[in-house]
Enzyme design. Structure first.
Site, mmCIF file in Angstrom:
data_model
loop_
_atom_site.group_PDB
_atom_site.id
_atom_site.type_symbol
_atom_site.label_atom_id
_atom_site.label_comp_id
_atom_site.label_asym_id
_atom_site.label_seq_id
_atom_site.Cartn_x
_atom_site.Cartn_y
_atom_site.Cartn_z
ATOM 1 N N HIS A 193 6.924 9.117 0.430
ATOM 2 C CA HIS A 193 6.190 8.004 -0.158
ATOM 3 C C HIS A 193 6.878 7.676 -1.483
ATOM 4 C CE1 HIS A 193 2.549 9.660 2.220
ATOM 5 N NE2 HIS A 193 3.185 8.751 2.930
ATOM 6 N N GLU A 223 5.427 8.462 -5.017
ATOM 7 C CA GLU A 223 5.090 9.838 -5.366
ATOM 8 C C GLU A 223 6.380 10.509 -5.827
ATOM 9 O OE1 GLU A 223 3.104 11.299 -1.869
ATOM 10 O OE2 GLU A 223 1.651 9.664 -1.910
ATOM 11 N N HIS A 228 4.933 15.650 -2.009
ATOM 12 C CA HIS A 228 4.090 14.469 -2.170
ATOM 13 C C HIS A 228 3.435 14.536 -3.544
ATOM 14 C CE1 HIS A 228 4.013 13.022 2.139
ATOM 15 N NE2 HIS A 228 4.603 14.195 2.248
ATOM 16 N N GLU A 278 1.601 19.035 -2.310
ATOM 17 C CA GLU A 278 1.074 17.984 -3.176
ATOM 18 C C GLU A 278 1.203 18.486 -4.611
ATOM 19 O OE1 GLU A 278 -0.036 15.063 -2.227
ATOM 20 O OE2 GLU A 278 -0.332 15.276 -0.064
#
Length: 753
Positions: free
Chosen positions: A357, A360, A495, A587
């Protein structure tokens, strides 16, 4: 962030797609290789609408997606150690040979002062106060830029601060804890899929004691700032003159007429040095010992940095490209090895992937920092880094979605919002863009009555995924080709937007929104996730607050991906089901696009995690599967571990790596044309793999085929063995026929009675 939450992101995405990109196209030619014969062969066209010209080829039962940087494959003899060269061409990053897609006016707006840290949570909940709030879930602690709400309105995790009363006396207050030169604020409306609440204009006041307040002035009049026209787009308000104070208030004046007073905010300010602390600057400098390039790098700057690192450590660094984005930006990879460009027998392949993404961005900068750090420490003689480089072939892909990154970069870290740049140029979420092999596996399990016919690894890519109409991004195709070319053992993809490590499966079996869906290697995946999470400075803090609406601390900061939210077509699941590689998602931070001032802190938070996770590639068993007679490596042999319903396969030289937790295992190896072999292998707790080599004996039929193929004479021992097999088969057939005759005679006697 692996999930983009409520439906509001769909609205933001449609707006962003209309404004963020201009039309573009690119083209490429592709060469593909037969890895068994080293011969180039023809391919059939694989085209996704107006995307660059790509190809598909079929090797056995799997579909391969070669890209413009087709891999070169050859085998060389290196002393007594076999070395296979399986690599993409080394990239020439000289300026005269490189495209320059980034223009000067594409630079993000320059902020005079950095954000205080409402979005990144550096500003604690206790530093936020408000005149009033509707309920706990809409309290001042929720008034943070880009904070996301849960699906339900009315819970304790709502999407902003909302005042209880609708008048001009309401305010949101931030305590900077020290004298700060305030230069501006950034505001958003409330994040919700059910409500539309935003502040259209507002005033700002300052204070040193939270009792006496001074308004922000524009000349001789009190300044009134323009707020938001929608709930998601961040709006920057720069003060006419900066003001030094400790406290700041945002005071709404008008708001959406059918809504109420709600906002999310970030405050821009430069902390002033404490005159009573003469050691303040010295302490800050000593906190960051690694001399790395801590800033955000656009495509051009990323290329420049990678080139400088490669030139600083040419003996262990090599840059190559695995393909191009839709707009023609190359997907650069930094390879780190003591023999760059070569797969060494017995040496595992590791990869990190960032920027799936594009907005990110922390993973991108961490990987750029990591390659700098490894180069510096290798040259300094750091034994840990030297061992890692000599025993592992490392591949770092900093930006899988460079088109999306450039869109977010142009807006800047605080103004890109939550969704701008997440998708590819074509609007594809690439973390949902890999082939859905979970459904293929579960459908086969439901339909097949004979379990022995089921496969549990190397699932072929469905034909519809390879068709011209398939909505597959060129970046995804490039990564799939990369996965199929190099025998990766372990990987992680980065991410942002949360703080948690997720592990497969990412997709629920019955399309439930969330449900624990483990793999056959669930215990090892939990170990991998725990290794990263427990060494990350922020994740391992038991007192940290949730980023948005999920409290992952109660899960020890790890979770089965499908138990968070279902993600069909994820990279993790595809990697596990189509290749030998185990992969997790990390994350990295609550803030998807942290300000450059946060990067040194984030590097310290993640440095140990990055290193120790790479070292897990050496946990379990490894070895070489060879022909007993010729000692040649056997490729594509199946390695089966008892009680784990997931097999792996040997690489082209016959070497293999099976990630396992400590324990005793029965390992069986099978290969076409060979008798299976089984042995016991014990995995110890030490950080090195157990060597489990296998020598397989060819079946008589395979030996006969090999001899006849070479036009040779059949040896007497093989003739005798074949005669014995024929006699055994004849006896078995005769016995079966006699049993059938006896059964028929018995049925006939019963019928006559």
């Amino acid at each position: 962030m692996a999930s983009y939450g409520p439906l509001i992101f769909l609205i933001t995405f449609l707006i962003g797609m209309k404004t963020a990109f201009t039309a573009g196209d690119s083209s490429a030619t592709t060469t593909s290789y037969d890895f068994t014969s080293n011969q180039t062969f023809a391919t059939t066209r694989f085209n996704t609408r107006q995307t660059p010209t790509d190809r598909k080829v079929v090797l056995g039962k799997s579909t391969v997606f070669p890209t413009t940087a087709g891999p070169a494959v050859r085998t060389t003899a290196k002393a007594s150690r076999l070395t296979t060269v399986v690599s993409y061409n080394t990239e020439d990053l000289r300026e005269k040979n490189e495209q320059k897609p980034i223009k000067e006016d594409d630079e993000p707006p320059k902020l005079e002062c950095p954000p205080l840290g409402l979005e990144s949570l550096r500003v604690k909940d206790a530093q936020l106060q408000a005149s009033s709030y509707k309920r706990r879930g809409l309290g001042p602690h929720r008034g943070r830029l880009n904070i996301q709400s849960g699906i339900e309105d009315g819970d304790i995790y709502d999407g902003g601060w909302c005042a209880r009363y609708e008048d001009k006396d309401q305010w949101l207050q931030v305590d900077a804890l020290m004298a700060t030169r305030f230069t501006g604020v950034i505001t958003q409306g409330r994040n919700s899929i059910w409500s539309w609440n935003l502040v259209e204009t507002f005033k700002v006041q300052f204070s040193n004691d939270s009792i006496s307040w001074k308004p922000c002035m524009n000349g001789t009049q009190e300044a009134v700032f323009e707020g938001n026209q929608d709930t998601e787009t961040p709006v920057l308000a720069v003060f006419p003159e900066s003001t030094v104070a400790r406290y700041i208030r945002i005071n709404p004046q008008t708001w959406f007429k059918n809504g109420t007073i709600c906002l999310r905010a970030e405050v821009l300010g430069c902390a002033l040095p404490d005159p009573n602390n003469i050691y303040q600057w010295q302490a800050q400098q000593e906190g960051y010992q690694d001399k790395l390039d801590f800033r955000h790098h656009n495509y051009k700057e990323m290329r420049k940095l990678m080139k400088s690192v490669q030139e600083a450590c040419p003996d262990i660094m090599r840059i190559y490209s695995i393909g191009k984005s839709y707009l023609g930006l190359k997907l650069y990879v930094m390879e780190i090895s003591d023999n760059p460009g070569k797969h060494e027998l017995g040496e595992p392949e590791f990869r990190y992937v960032a920027g799936i993404h594009g907005n990110e961005v922390l993973g991108r900068e961490l990987l750029l920092n990591l390659m700098q750090y490894i180069c510096q420490e290798y040259k300094r003689g750091n034994p840990r880094i030297i061992h890692l480089v000599k025993e592992t072939r490392i591949h770092l892909l900093p930006s899988m979605n460079p088109d999306g990154y450039e869109a977010a970069y142009k807006k800047g870290s605080e103004l890109s919002g939550w969704a701008l740049g997440r998708f590819s140029y074509e609007g594809i979420d690439m973390n949902h863009n890999f082939a859905d092999l979970n459904t293929v596996m579960w459908t086969a399990i439901e339909l097949e009555t004979d379990e022995s016919k089921l496969i549990n690894h190397y699932f072929p890519i469905p034909e519809q995924y390879t068709s011209e109409e398939a909505f597959v991004a060129p970046e995804t195709r490039a990564v799939i080709s990369w996965m199929q070319t190099i025998p990766f053992v372990l990987s992680a993809n980065f991410h942002g937007g949360e703080l948690v490590v997720t592990y497969p499966f990412d997709m629920t079996r019955d399309w439930a929104p969330r449900e624990h869906t483990p793999t056959a290697d669930d215990s090892f995946f939990r170990w991998l996730a725990t290794v990263y999470a427990s060494t990350n400075h922020v994740m391992s803090n038991p007192d940290r607050r949730p980023c948005h609406y999920e409290d992952f601390v109660r899960h020890n900061n790890i979770i089965n991906g499908a138990n968070w939210h279902t993600v069909p077509g994820s990279m993790n699941d595809f990697s596990y089901l189509h290749t030998n590689c185990f992969e997790v998602t990390v994350e990295l931070s609550c803030d998807k696009f942290p300000h450059a001032s946060e990067l040194p802190i984030e590097w310290e938070n993640n440095k140990e995690s990055l290193l120790i996770y790479m070292e897990q590639v050496h946990r379990g068993i490894k070895g070489v599967i060879r022909d007993k007679d010729t000692e040649a490596g056997i490729a594509d042999a199946i390695i089966k571990v008892d009680d784990i319903d997931h097999h792996i396969r040997s690489a082209f030289d016959g070497d293999y790596w099976r990630l396992l937790n400590p324990g005793d295992y029965q390992v069986t190896v099978m290969a076409e044309g060979y008798f299976p072999a089984t042995r016991s292998c014990r995995v110890e707790y030490e950080q090195y793999p157990t060597i489990c080599d296998f020598h397989l004996t060819k079946t008589p039929k395979q030996r006969l085929r090999d001899i006849l193929a070479k036009g040779g004479k059949i040896p007497k021992d093989l003739q005798l063995r074949l005669r014995q097999l024929r006699m055994r088969k004849l006896r078995t057939t005769t016995k079966t026929l006699n049993q059938r005759r006896i059964a028929q005679q018995q049925r006939a006697r019963k019928a006559r009675r």
